[in-house]
Design a protein around this motif. Structure first.
Motif, short mmCIF file in Angstrom:
data_model
loop_
_atom_site.label_atom_id
_atom_site.label_comp_id
_atom_site.label_asym_id
_atom_site.label_seq_id
_atom_site.Cartn_x
_atom_site.Cartn_y
_atom_site.Cartn_z
N ASP A 67 0.73 -1.35 -0.07
CA ASP A 67 0.01 0.00 0.01
C ASP A 67 0.83 1.34 0.01
O ASP A 67 1.70 1.67 0.98
CB ASP A 67 -0.89 -0.10 1.15
CG ASP A 67 -1.76 1.28 1.32
OD1 ASP A 67 -1.40 2.26 1.08
OD2 ASP A 67 -2.98 0.74 1.29
N GLN A 107 0.24 3.50 3.07
CA GLN A 107 0.95 3.09 4.20
C GLN A 107 2.28 3.42 4.47
O GLN A 107 2.92 3.42 5.57
CB GLN A 107 0.37 1.76 4.54
CG GLN A 107 -1.15 1.77 4.97
CD GLN A 107 -1.97 0.17 5.10
OE1 GLN A 107 -0.75 -0.58 5.69
NE2 GLN A 107 -2.98 0.25 4.90
N LEU A 108 3.04 2.78 3.20
CA LEU A 108 4.40 2.68 3.25
C LEU A 108 4.98 4.26 3.24
O LEU A 108 6.12 4.31 3.94
CB LEU A 108 5.11 2.09 2.07
CG LEU A 108 4.71 0.48 2.04
CD1 LEU A 108 4.99 -0.24 0.89
CD2 LEU A 108 5.25 -0.12 3.36
N GLN A 141 3.74 6.60 4.85
CA GLN A 141 3.41 7.09 6.18
C GLN A 141 4.56 6.36 7.12
O GLN A 141 5.15 6.99 8.13
CB GLN A 141 1.99 6.70 6.86
CG GLN A 141 1.85 7.48 8.13
CD GLN A 141 0.34 6.98 8.43
OE1 GLN A 141 -0.32 6.50 7.96
NE2 GLN A 141 0.06 7.36 9.77
N VAL A 142 5.11 5.28 6.91
CA VAL A 142 6.24 4.76 7.49
C VAL A 142 7.52 5.39 7.51
O VAL A 142 8.13 5.61 8.65
CB VAL A 142 6.27 3.26 7.26
CG1 VAL A 142 7.68 2.74 7.61
CG2 VAL A 142 5.32 2.28 7.33
N THR A 155 2.65 1.97 15.12
CA THR A 155 2.14 1.93 13.74
C THR A 155 3.02 1.57 12.75
O THR A 155 2.72 0.89 11.87
CB THR A 155 1.72 3.54 13.39
OG1 THR A 155 0.84 3.88 14.25
CG2 THR A 155 0.78 3.44 12.16
N THR A 187 2.21 -1.59 10.14
CA THR A 187 2.33 -1.62 8.88
C THR A 187 3.35 -2.58 8.33
O THR A 187 2.90 -3.43 7.22
CB THR A 187 2.74 -0.20 8.63
OG1 THR A 187 1.68 0.62 8.80
CG2 THR A 187 2.77 0.06 6.89
N ASN A 227 2.41 -6.21 8.32
CA ASN A 227 1.36 -6.43 7.31
C ASN A 227 1.80 -6.61 6.11
O ASN A 227 0.91 -7.17 5.19
CB ASN A 227 0.15 -5.46 7.53
CG ASN A 227 -0.66 -5.31 8.74
OD1 ASN A 227 -0.76 -6.30 9.40
ND2 ASN A 227 -1.16 -4.38 9.21
N HIS A 228 2.83 -6.15 5.75
CA HIS A 228 3.43 -6.38 4.38
C HIS A 228 4.55 -7.47 4.27
O HIS A 228 5.37 -7.34 3.39
CB HIS A 228 4.04 -4.86 3.83
CG HIS A 228 3.10 -3.62 3.86
ND1 HIS A 228 2.41 -3.10 4.38
CD2 HIS A 228 2.71 -3.41 2.47
CE1 HIS A 228 1.78 -2.43 3.87
NE2 HIS A 228 1.99 -2.41 2.46
N THR A 260 -4.70 4.96 9.60
CA THR A 260 -3.73 4.88 8.63
C THR A 260 -4.47 6.22 7.76
O THR A 260 -5.45 6.64 7.81
CB THR A 260 -4.27 3.62 7.52
OG1 THR A 260 -5.73 3.50 7.27
CG2 THR A 260 -3.93 2.36 8.26
#
Length: 276
Positions: free
Chosen positions: A17, A20-21, A23-24, A107, A111, A114-115, A263
């Motif tokens: 995503d 999401q990445l 945001q990481v 978070t 994330t 989840n990946h 997210t």
């Protein structure tokens, strides 16, 4: 502060995503900046890496196969071994009371797991920190992620008041919203939010309100905002049980609540719901 990157043009492809990445990386970069209050060097690099059987011992989540590794390094204050062991725990923070919730790195780890990836952290007090994010390449067999949501609706330049006592949350949220064509104005506590809203209430379309803040918490701030405008659209945010924080009567009811850590997709969906 000096910033450098080393990103090879022929990195392997990963499946994930994008929001999401992104945001990481924003979280890791902001953390690195906070670790260097007097300046320093911040670097981001990426490499292809084949993990063999022997290398899987570095982390129980590692699998044999192709990965890309993204490294975020700083020359900041660093961490003791005791702190390094706990940084991914929800609500763990080394900041003073009222300065942070400790949700940023929890978070991040959620994330990446989840990946189907993992993170290594190397840090020493006084010598900076290095975060290495390992993501499996699509050149190998991986468990598919959940189907992606539809692309969030772009904003139309609406002004959003973001209220949070944690600078990291303010910076990340501001970046997300502005990337999706919203305008933002920020406040670090309830009192400041009331003053800003009183001045710009005709322009502010939604208030994103943290519920746990010093000086004046979200419950008191919402009550005061509704005295200015009973119809003010508010999204209440917290890492704890928001419903118990809101009063049972209609005085503090809000059209939407958002649980931290959230997210990009969840934030934008709630905002789109309230605006429409």
């Amino acid at each position: 502060m000096q910033f450098s990157t080393n990103l090879p043009p022929k990195l392997w492809t990963v499946s994930g995503d994008k929001n999401q990445l992104e945001q990481v990386l924003i979280n890791l970069i902001i953390n690195a900046g906070h670790a260097m209050p007097n300046g320093g060097n911040l670097s981001i690099s990426a490499d292809n890496l084949y993990i063999d059987e022997e290398m899987t011992r570095i982390d129980s989540d590692a699998q044999v196969g192709n990965y890309i590794v993204i490294t975020v390094s700083d020359t900041g204050e660093g961490m003791s071994p005791e702190i390094r062991e706990r940084i991914f725990e929800p609500f763990f923070t080394t900041k003073d009371i009222g300065e942070g919730t400790g949700l940023g790195l929890s978070t991040v780890i959620g994330t990446i797991k989840n990946h189907n990836g993992f993170i290594n952290v190397d840090s020493e007090v006084g010598k900076g920190s290095k975060f290495q994010v390992f993501l499996p390449s699509v050149n190998q067999e991986i468990t598919p992620l959940e189907p992606e949501h539809e692309e969030p609706c772009q904003g139309q330049g609406e002004l959003i008041l973001v209220v949070d006592d944690e600078p990291q949350i303010l910076e990340v949220t501001k970046t997300i919203l502005e990337n999706y064509n919203y305008q933002t104005i920020t406040a670090i506590n309830g009192r400041e939010a009331i003053g800003i809203y009183a001045q710009y209430q005709d322009q502010i379309k939604v208030v994103l309100m943290d519920m746990m803040m010093p000086e004046m918490d979200g419950t008191a701030a919402i009550r005061s905002l509704k005295k200015i405008n009973p119809q003010v659209p508010i999204i209440a945010c917290s890492g704890r049980d928001i419903q118990n924080m809101l009063e049972a009567n209609n005085e503090n009811q809000v059209p939407a609540i958002l649980s931290k850590p959230y997210t990009n997709q969840e934030l934008l969906e709630k905002l789109n719901f309230v605006l429409n």
